[in-house]
Design a protein around this motif. Structure first.
Motif, PDB file in Angstrom:
ATOM      1  N   VAL A 151       0.846  -1.203   0.000  1.00 56.40           N
ATOM      2  CA  VAL A 151       0.000   0.000   0.000  1.00 56.40           C
ATOM      3  C   VAL A 151       0.880   1.253   0.000  1.00 56.40           C
ATOM      4  O   VAL A 151       0.618   2.214  -0.738  1.00 56.40           O
ATOM      5  N   LEU A 152       1.920   1.256   0.815  1.00 57.38           N
ATOM      6  CA  LEU A 152       2.825   2.410   0.841  1.00 57.38           C
ATOM      7  C   LEU A 152       3.524   2.611  -0.506  1.00 57.38           C
ATOM      8  O   LEU A 152       3.673   3.738  -0.963  1.00 57.38           O
ATOM      9  N   VAL A 153       3.958   1.522  -1.127  1.00 58.15           N
ATOM     10  CA  VAL A 153       4.593   1.622  -2.441  1.00 58.15           C
ATOM     11  C   VAL A 153       3.604   2.178  -3.456  1.00 58.15           C
ATOM     12  O   VAL A 153       3.951   3.047  -4.270  1.00 58.15           O
ATOM     13  N   ALA A 154       2.353   1.706  -3.420  1.00 66.91           N
ATOM     14  CA  ALA A 154       1.333   2.191  -4.359  1.00 66.91           C
ATOM     15  C   ALA A 154       1.075   3.683  -4.142  1.00 66.91           C
ATOM     16  O   ALA A 154       0.995   4.460  -5.102  1.00 66.91           O
ATOM     17  N   VAL A 155       0.958   4.106  -2.889  1.00 64.62           N
ATOM     18  CA  VAL A 155       0.742   5.524  -2.581  1.00 64.62           C
ATOM     19  C   VAL A 155       1.951   6.339  -3.039  1.00 64.62           C
ATOM     20  O   VAL A 155       1.797   7.403  -3.643  1.00 64.62           O
ATOM     21  N   PHE A 156       3.145   5.838  -2.780  1.00 63.83           N
ATOM     22  CA  PHE A 156       4.356   6.527  -3.212  1.00 63.83           C
ATOM     23  C   PHE A 156       4.397   6.661  -4.735  1.00 63.83           C
ATOM     24  O   PHE A 156       4.737   7.724  -5.265  1.00 63.83           O
ATOM     25  N   LEU A 157       4.039   5.603  -5.460  1.00 61.66           N
ATOM     26  CA  LEU A 157       4.039   5.657  -6.920  1.00 61.66           C
ATOM     27  C   LEU A 157       3.026   6.660  -7.452  1.00 61.66           C
ATOM     28  O   LEU A 157       3.310   7.401  -8.401  1.00 61.66           O
ATOM     29  N   VAL A 158       1.844   6.694  -6.837  1.00 58.27           N
ATOM     30  CA  VAL A 158       0.824   7.658  -7.264  1.00 58.27           C
ATOM     31  C   VAL A 158       1.322   9.082  -7.019  1.00 58.27           C
ATOM     32  O   VAL A 158       1.210   9.952  -7.891  1.00 58.27           O
ATOM     33  N   LEU A 159       1.864   9.326  -5.829  1.00 61.24           N
ATOM     34  CA  LEU A 159       2.382  10.663  -5.518  1.00 61.24           C
ATOM     35  C   LEU A 159       3.553  11.039  -6.419  1.00 61.24           C
ATOM     36  O   LEU A 159       3.662  12.177  -6.878  1.00 61.24           O
ATOM     37  N   PHE A 160       4.437  10.076  -6.681  1.00 65.71           N
ATOM     38  CA  PHE A 160       5.575  10.327  -7.561  1.00 65.71           C
ATOM     39  C   PHE A 160       5.106  10.666  -8.973  1.00 65.71           C
ATOM     40  O   PHE A 160       5.627  11.587  -9.607  1.00 65.71           O
ATOM     41  N   ARG A 161       4.111   9.947  -9.454  1.00 68.10           N
ATOM     42  CA  ARG A 161       3.588  10.195 -10.801  1.00 68.10           C
ATOM     43  C   ARG A 161       2.961  11.580 -10.902  1.00 68.10           C
ATOM     44  O   ARG A 161       3.170  12.305 -11.883  1.00 68.10           O
ATOM     45  N   ARG A 162       2.187  11.951  -9.886  1.00 71.72           N
ATOM     46  CA  ARG A 162       1.568  13.286  -9.880  1.00 71.72           C
ATOM     47  C   ARG A 162       2.623  14.380  -9.806  1.00 71.72           C
ATOM     48  O   ARG A 162       2.532  15.398 -10.490  1.00 71.72           O
ATOM     49  N   ALA A 163       3.616  14.194  -8.971  1.00 75.39           N
ATOM     50  CA  ALA A 163       4.696  15.179  -8.858  1.00 75.39           C
ATOM     51  C   ALA A 163       5.462  15.287 -10.170  1.00 75.39           C
ATOM     52  O   ALA A 163       5.839  16.379 -10.596  1.00 75.39           O
ATOM     53  N   SER A 164       5.665  14.160 -10.829  1.00 76.16           N
ATOM     54  CA  SER A 164       6.354  14.159 -12.121  1.00 76.16           C
ATOM     55  C   SER A 164       5.558  14.928 -13.166  1.00 76.16           C
ATOM     56  O   SER A 164       6.117  15.715 -13.936  1.00 76.16           O
ATOM     57  N   ARG A 165       4.246  14.715 -13.193  1.00 73.38           N
ATOM     58  CA  ARG A 165       3.390  15.462 -14.136  1.00 73.38           C
ATOM     59  C   ARG A 165       3.435  16.957 -13.852  1.00 73.38           C
ATOM     60  O   ARG A 165       3.512  17.765 -14.773  1.00 73.38           O
ATOM     61  N   ALA A 166       3.344  17.315 -12.569  1.00 74.98           N
ATOM     62  CA  ALA A 166       3.377  18.734 -12.199  1.00 74.98           C
ATOM     63  C   ALA A 166       4.715  19.361 -12.595  1.00 74.98           C
ATOM     64  O   ALA A 166       4.759  20.485 -13.103  1.00 74.98           O
ATOM     65  N   LEU A 167       5.790  18.635 -12.373  1.00 73.08           N
ATOM     66  CA  LEU A 167       7.105  19.142 -12.743  1.00 73.08           C
ATOM     67  C   LEU A 167       7.235  19.302 -14.254  1.00 73.08           C
ATOM     68  O   LEU A 167       7.739  20.326 -14.743  1.00 73.08           O
ATOM     69  N   THR A 168       6.743  18.340 -15.000  1.00 68.11           N
ATOM     70  CA  THR A 168       6.777  18.415 -16.463  1.00 68.11           C
ATOM     71  C   THR A 168       5.941  19.592 -16.964  1.00 68.11           C
ATOM     72  O   THR A 168       6.370  20.344 -17.837  1.00 68.11           O
ATOM     73  N   ARG A 169       4.753  19.753 -16.398  1.00 67.92           N
ATOM     74  CA  ARG A 169       3.882  20.861 -16.796  1.00 67.92           C
ATOM     75  C   ARG A 169       4.539  22.200 -16.483  1.00 67.92           C
ATOM     76  O   ARG A 169       4.536  23.119 -17.303  1.00 67.92           O
ATOM     77  N   THR A 170       5.145  22.314 -15.303  1.00 67.54           N
ATOM     78  CA  THR A 170       5.828  23.553 -14.924  1.00 67.54           C
ATOM     79  C   THR A 170       7.000  23.835 -15.851  1.00 67.54           C
ATOM     80  O   THR A 170       7.202  24.973 -16.279  1.00 67.54           O
TER      81      THR A 170
END
Length: 185
Positions: free
Chosen positions: A16-35
């Motif tokens: 569960v922690l790995v899944a949450v980390f992956l979701v957060l990492f993916r969202r942060a990656s998208r935000a960074l790419t968009r920025t």
């Protein structure tokens, strides 16, 4: 059974922690790419606007000298030709700009103002041609009017392009400036 449960609970918690980390990492990656894309687009627009400002600023000064009868109209024809070619190149460059969601509006605004500048420079060129061949007071007046209108439209297009770039750089939405350009900027 207790040993399996003792192993399963931490394993499930870890998954569960790995899944949450992956979701957060993916969202942060998208935000960074968009920025990063937004910043790249802003820099490209600012660079283009600065080059347009320099090009139009130089030709505006030359047109003003003719408007004030300090030099002959034929003297600035090479400047007008170079400025018209530069505006054409800038139109191509602005049309190729791609960026985040507001990019279409910014690109459309830049293209509209560049078209306005191109028409204004053509009007100044027409006025200069009339001035060279002026055969009477009416032709002289028509030439002066064409030069002055072209001068003012070039000046306003230059100011509008700078304003659009500044609005984009500040992150503000484009405001309506109908009183300046007659279009929704």
């Amino acid at each position: 059974m207790e040993s399996i449960l003792a192993l399963a609970i931490p394993l499930v918690a870890f998954v569960v922690l790995v899944a949450v980390f992956l979701v957060l990492f993916r969202r942060a990656s998208r935000a960074l790419t968009r920025t990063r894309d937004e910043e790249r687009f802003r820099r490209a627009v600012e660079d283009l606007a600065q080059r347009i400002d320099e090009s139009l600023g130089g030709v505006i000064e030359r047109i003003d000298v003719v408007r004030r009868h300090q030099v002959e109209a034929s003297v600035i024809e090479p400047n007008l030709l170079a400025a018209r070619e530069a505006v054409t190149r800038y139109e191509e460059e602005a049309g190729a700009l791609h960026g985040p969601i507001p990019a279409d509006e910014v690109r459309a605004n830049l293209l509209a103002e560049l078209e306005r500048a191109a028409r204004a420079l053509a009007m100044v060129s027409h006025g200069c041609t009339l001035m060279e061949a002026a055969s009477g007071p009416h032709r002289e007046t028509e030439a002066q009017t064409a030069i002055k209108r072209g001068y003012l439209n070039t000046l306003h297009a230059r100011e509008a392009i700078a304003r659009h770039a500044a609005e984009l750089a500040s992150g503000r939405p484009a405001e309506q400036h109908r009183w300046q350009s007659g279009r929704g900027s």
